[in-house]
Design a protein around this motif. Sequence first.
Motif, PDB file in Angstrom:
ATOM      1  N   VAL A  94      -7.347  -2.880   0.404  1.00  0.00           N
ATOM      2  CA  VAL A  94      -6.224  -2.389  -0.863  1.00  0.00           C
ATOM      3  C   VAL A  94      -7.442  -3.551  -1.832  1.00  0.00           C
ATOM      4  O   VAL A  94      -7.136  -3.206  -3.181  1.00  0.00           O
ATOM      5  CB  VAL A  94      -5.390  -3.024  -0.796  1.00  0.00           C
ATOM      6  CG1 VAL A  94      -5.148  -3.197  -2.535  1.00  0.00           C
ATOM      7  CG2 VAL A  94      -4.351  -1.594   0.215  1.00  0.00           C
ATOM      8  N   THR A 110       0.188   5.781   2.520  1.00  0.00           N
ATOM      9  CA  THR A 110      -1.165   6.420   3.683  1.00  0.00           C
ATOM     10  C   THR A 110      -1.062   7.272   4.441  1.00  0.00           C
ATOM     11  O   THR A 110       0.409   8.181   4.516  1.00  0.00           O
ATOM     12  CB  THR A 110      -0.713   4.879   4.241  1.00  0.00           C
ATOM     13  OG1 THR A 110      -0.015   4.285   4.832  1.00  0.00           O
ATOM     14  CG2 THR A 110      -1.288   3.472   3.518  1.00  0.00           C
ATOM     15  N   ASN A 113       0.643  -1.144  -0.031  1.00  0.00           N
ATOM     16  CA  ASN A 113       0.051  -0.049  -0.022  1.00  0.00           C
ATOM     17  C   ASN A 113       0.826   1.514   0.262  1.00  0.00           C
ATOM     18  O   ASN A 113       1.727   1.720   0.462  1.00  0.00           O
ATOM     19  CB  ASN A 113      -1.220   0.344   1.344  1.00  0.00           C
ATOM     20  CG  ASN A 113      -1.788   1.326   0.939  1.00  0.00           C
ATOM     21  OD1 ASN A 113      -2.364   1.577   0.029  1.00  0.00           O
ATOM     22  ND2 ASN A 113      -2.719   0.754   2.060  1.00  0.00           N
ATOM     23  N   ALA A 165      -5.230  -1.392   7.953  1.00  0.00           N
ATOM     24  CA  ALA A 165      -4.060  -1.508   6.474  1.00  0.00           C
ATOM     25  C   ALA A 165      -3.752  -3.488   7.047  1.00  0.00           C
ATOM     26  O   ALA A 165      -3.439  -4.017   5.948  1.00  0.00           O
ATOM     27  CB  ALA A 165      -3.014  -1.149   6.621  1.00  0.00           C
ATOM     28  N   SER A 210      -4.098   3.691  -0.660  1.00  0.00           N
ATOM     29  CA  SER A 210      -5.445   3.693  -0.093  1.00  0.00           C
ATOM     30  C   SER A 210      -5.592   5.799   0.702  1.00  0.00           C
ATOM     31  O   SER A 210      -7.129   6.474   0.629  1.00  0.00           O
ATOM     32  CB  SER A 210      -5.415   2.691   1.287  1.00  0.00           C
ATOM     33  OG  SER A 210      -4.624   3.142   2.473  1.00  0.00           O
ATOM     34  N   ILE A 259       2.935  -0.531   4.314  1.00  0.00           N
ATOM     35  CA  ILE A 259       2.010   0.802   3.849  1.00  0.00           C
ATOM     36  C   ILE A 259       3.578   1.948   3.985  1.00  0.00           C
ATOM     37  O   ILE A 259       4.232   1.626   4.494  1.00  0.00           O
ATOM     38  CB  ILE A 259       1.071   1.769   5.505  1.00  0.00           C
ATOM     39  CG1 ILE A 259       1.701   1.179   6.373  1.00  0.00           C
ATOM     40  CG2 ILE A 259      -0.007  -0.393   5.258  1.00  0.00           C
ATOM     41  CD1 ILE A 259       0.800   1.691   7.865  1.00  0.00           C
ATOM     42  N   SER A 280      -2.541  -4.848   4.034  1.00  0.00           N
ATOM     43  CA  SER A 280      -1.329  -4.216   3.780  1.00  0.00           C
ATOM     44  C   SER A 280      -0.024  -5.002   4.498  1.00  0.00           C
ATOM     45  O   SER A 280       0.140  -4.950   5.604  1.00  0.00           O
ATOM     46  CB  SER A 280      -1.718  -3.559   3.621  1.00  0.00           C
ATOM     47  OG  SER A 280      -2.518  -3.157   2.609  1.00  0.00           O
TER      48      SER A 280
END
Length: 451
Positions: free
Chosen positions: A323, A73, A70, A119, A316, A127, A124
């Motif tokens: 996700v 963020t 990800n 997350a 995200s 991140i 994820s």
Amino acid sequence: MPDAPAFDLLLTGATVATVDAADTVIPDAAIGVAGGRIAWVGPASALPAGTPAARTVALPGRLVVPGFVNVHTHAILSMVRGVAEDLGFAPAYTPGIPHGHDVTEDEAVALARLGAVEALSFGSTLINDTYVHADLTLPAMAGLGMRIFSCGRIHDADFSLIGDGRWEHHASIGERTLGEALALAERWHGAFDGRAGVQLAAHAPDTCSDDLLRLIARESERRGLRVNTHLVQSRKEVEQVMRRSGRTPPQLLEEVGLLNDRLLAAHCIWMDDDDIARCGRAGIHVAHIPKGNATGGTAAPTSKLRRAGARLTLGSDNMHADVVEVMRWALAIGRLQDAKVDDAWQPEHVLRMATIDGARAMGLDGEIGSVEVGKKADLVAFDFRRPHLVPCIDPVGNLVHVAQGRDVEHVWVDGRQVIDAGRPTQADLDAILGDAQKAADALWRRARAGA
């Protein structure tokens, strides 16, 4: 004397979407993990009978995929969830709600842990997070067992004035924020057994002066650190940079030496064809935020960007960190742009954006992003025994079109289980939720009192 275990962990019975070069999907597979890396992957029938493992987990009816990467963020911005979505633009520019400069150290840690555990629970395993108090939030998030890249916002505009439409740049702010980012990298880049890292987070071309952007480019090159930024995320950004510097934001980044394949640029919405071509030639990595952008009534020209040569990844942002939902929005928006369904936008493309392409943007595609022998064992198991995931004819199609992050059952990072039956193994989830709610309540009380 019993044989020594061949594997520390053996997963059996799941369908595995490897995201290798051929997008191989293996039904009734086995994955052997040793020393935190994938030591074997293939059909379970091909694994020699009786191969010893210290722990075996049977996963029939599950789909295993690489951990999601990800790439963009802001975990702390969970503080404005359910509100920021309806404001029309980024919270950093909106008066009357909590802002980064309002967040105390304790509140930052509480909210960052909430965003991180959310997350991680949704699959994820890495991140790339930017906001405030990164020196405290990075280790707090790493403590959950995930991979965390983090950096405080690098800028020299005074954020306390931007809500009033005033962009004032001060060299002292730039020196402080860049200095903090470099100190963060000195302390944490490569820490936590390699699970932590730093990208230099140049906030945006309108909040960083031309001189500061040049300094960031110089430090990036000198220290071997990648750079992430927000790029053409609003008309206001484009207007401000044109007025200040006489160039579009991509033109400015090209001039200062930041528009290259080491740049991860979020949003990339308000571009003309010339700037799309410019970004494509540079081979930048685009952090596509399809759900967040669409909620604000916008969409990045991802089909044009990809055809031009830009590399698409997924983030995200400050929306909730599912996700799977982000993949679904990316697929739909790509098809809307092309006004058709064809081979250019298929589920396997957005799964790659969420995994191996994100890993490449982080400089980690040799280590994570696919289920292949030699790579780190970052794995996510989805429970496909649920009504909305049955029947399963095409596992990747089911994942992208109808699954949810809430279908994640187990998560492993470096072969270590960090989510078990939907709950974190390295932290008290109820305590995280309670601490985050208290932090948000305090922030909103202060914001409303000062409005």
